[in-house]
Design a protein around this motif. Structure first.
Motif, PDB file in Angstrom:
ATOM      1  N   ASP A  32       0.806  -1.219   0.000  1.00 31.14           N
ATOM      2  CA  ASP A  32       0.000   0.000   0.000  1.00 31.14           C
ATOM      3  C   ASP A  32       0.843   1.275   0.000  1.00 31.14           C
ATOM      4  OD1 ASP A  32      -2.364  -1.467   0.079  1.00 31.14           O
ATOM      5  OD2 ASP A  32      -2.367  -1.547   2.270  1.00 31.14           O
ATOM      6  N   GLU A  33       2.156   1.144   0.012  1.00 31.92           N
ATOM      7  CA  GLU A  33       3.036   2.311   0.104  1.00 31.92           C
ATOM      8  C   GLU A  33       3.633   2.644  -1.264  1.00 31.92           C
ATOM      9  OE1 GLU A  33       6.957   3.843   2.587  1.00 31.92           O
ATOM     10  OE2 GLU A  33       6.212   1.818   2.898  1.00 31.92           O
ATOM     11  N   LYS A  34       3.558   3.923  -1.640  1.00 34.32           N
ATOM     12  CA  LYS A  34       4.107   4.370  -2.912  1.00 34.32           C
ATOM     13  C   LYS A  34       5.213   5.392  -2.649  1.00 34.32           C
ATOM     14  CE  LYS A  34       2.698   5.978  -7.472  1.00 34.32           C
ATOM     15  NZ  LYS A  34       1.608   6.501  -8.291  1.00 34.32           N
ATOM     16  N   ARG A  35       6.340   5.259  -3.383  1.00 38.94           N
ATOM     17  CA  ARG A  35       7.466   6.173  -3.226  1.00 38.94           C
ATOM     18  C   ARG A  35       8.066   6.504  -4.580  1.00 38.94           C
ATOM     19  NH1 ARG A  35      11.121   5.190   2.032  1.00 38.94           N
ATOM     20  NH2 ARG A  35       9.386   5.120   3.493  1.00 38.94           N
ATOM     21  N   THR A  36       8.700   7.656  -4.630  1.00 40.58           N
ATOM     22  CA  THR A  36       9.499   8.033  -5.789  1.00 40.58           C
ATOM     23  C   THR A  36      10.938   7.648  -5.480  1.00 40.58           C
ATOM     24  OG1 THR A  36       8.029   9.875  -6.314  1.00 40.58           O
ATOM     25  CG2 THR A  36      10.240   9.943  -7.254  1.00 40.58           C
ATOM     26  N   CYS A  37      11.543   6.870  -6.366  1.00 39.67           N
ATOM     27  CA  CYS A  37      12.896   6.370  -6.147  1.00 39.67           C
ATOM     28  C   CYS A  37      13.836   6.929  -7.207  1.00 39.67           C
ATOM     29  CB  CYS A  37      12.911   4.846  -6.215  1.00 39.67           C
ATOM     30  SG  CYS A  37      11.811   4.056  -5.023  1.00 39.67           S
ATOM     31  N   GLY A  38      15.072   7.218  -6.790  1.00 39.80           N
ATOM     32  CA  GLY A  38      16.086   7.735  -7.693  1.00 39.80           C
ATOM     33  C   GLY A  38      17.419   7.049  -7.455  1.00 39.80           C
ATOM     34  N   PRO A  39      18.460   7.505  -8.117  1.00 39.80           N
ATOM     35  CA  PRO A  39      19.768   6.871  -8.021  1.00 39.80           C
ATOM     36  C   PRO A  39      20.216   6.660  -6.575  1.00 39.80           C
ATOM     37  CG  PRO A  39      19.788   8.551  -9.729  1.00 39.80           C
ATOM     38  CD  PRO A  39      18.465   8.676  -9.009  1.00 39.80           C
ATOM     39  N   GLY A  40      20.658   5.434  -6.311  1.00 43.97           N
ATOM     40  CA  GLY A  40      21.133   5.073  -4.979  1.00 43.97           C
ATOM     41  C   GLY A  40      20.073   4.486  -4.077  1.00 43.97           C
ATOM     42  N   ASP A  41      18.795   4.611  -4.437  1.00 46.35           N
ATOM     43  CA  ASP A  41      17.738   4.052  -3.602  1.00 46.35           C
ATOM     44  C   ASP A  41      17.689   2.536  -3.758  1.00 46.35           C
ATOM     45  OD1 ASP A  41      17.012   6.517  -2.610  1.00 46.35           O
ATOM     46  OD2 ASP A  41      15.375   6.807  -4.043  1.00 46.35           O
ATOM     47  N   LEU A  42      17.333   1.869  -2.657  1.00 44.39           N
ATOM     48  CA  LEU A  42      17.238   0.416  -2.605  1.00 44.39           C
ATOM     49  C   LEU A  42      15.964   0.020  -1.871  1.00 44.39           C
ATOM     50  CD1 LEU A  42      20.613   0.851  -1.247  1.00 44.39           C
ATOM     51  CD2 LEU A  42      20.517  -1.036  -2.828  1.00 44.39           C
ATOM     52  N   ALA A  43      15.499  -1.194  -2.120  1.00 43.00           N
ATOM     53  CA  ALA A  43      14.357  -1.718  -1.375  1.00 43.00           C
ATOM     54  C   ALA A  43      14.413  -3.242  -1.373  1.00 43.00           C
ATOM     55  CB  ALA A  43      13.043  -1.254  -1.984  1.00 43.00           C
TER      56      ALA A  43
END
Length: 121
Positions: A69-80
């Motif tokens: 249910d969680e939405k995020r904007t991800c960019g360079p260097g982001d991990l999950a």
């Protein structure tokens, strides 16, 4: 594709055109898989889930990502870390490179079939 052993150069891994906006290169071992994605602006990986644990690492560009249910904007260097069985979805508003690690390897990526959730993106 059987599991691979030894040394490789990313540029020498075969590039597979999944759709007109999505291409990938795959490195696969016995217990894990690394997928190097190139996404063109406008690509979309529709909502899906799989039993494999997945880790993504953003290299360049931008990804709108929904994990459960969680939405995020991800960019360079982001991990999950995406646990197996959790629904997720991704939109790519600009050209993007991202690395996915799967354990165990995605059997459906070892065929020539395009995953259903990527057919429109």
């Amino acid at each position: 594709m059987p599991s691979m052993r030894g040394y490789f150069a990313l540029k020498n891994l075969p590039e597979e055109k999944v759709t007109d906006k999505i291409s990938r290169r795959i490195l696969v071992g016995e217990k894990e898989m690394v997928v190097f994605w190139s996404m063109k602006a406008g690509a979309h990986a529709a909502a899906h889930k799989h039993p494999h644990e997945q880790i993504f690492w953003m290299i360049s560009g931008k990804m709108e990502f929904r994990l459960g249910d969680e939405k995020r904007t991800c960019g360079p260097g982001d991990l999950a870390v995406i646990p197996g069985g959790v629904e997720h979805e991704a939109w790519f508003p600009e050209d993007t490179e991202v690395i996915d690690i799967f354990a165990p390897p995605r059997e459906d990526f070892l065929t020539t079939d395009v995953p259903a959730y990527m057919r429109k993106g």
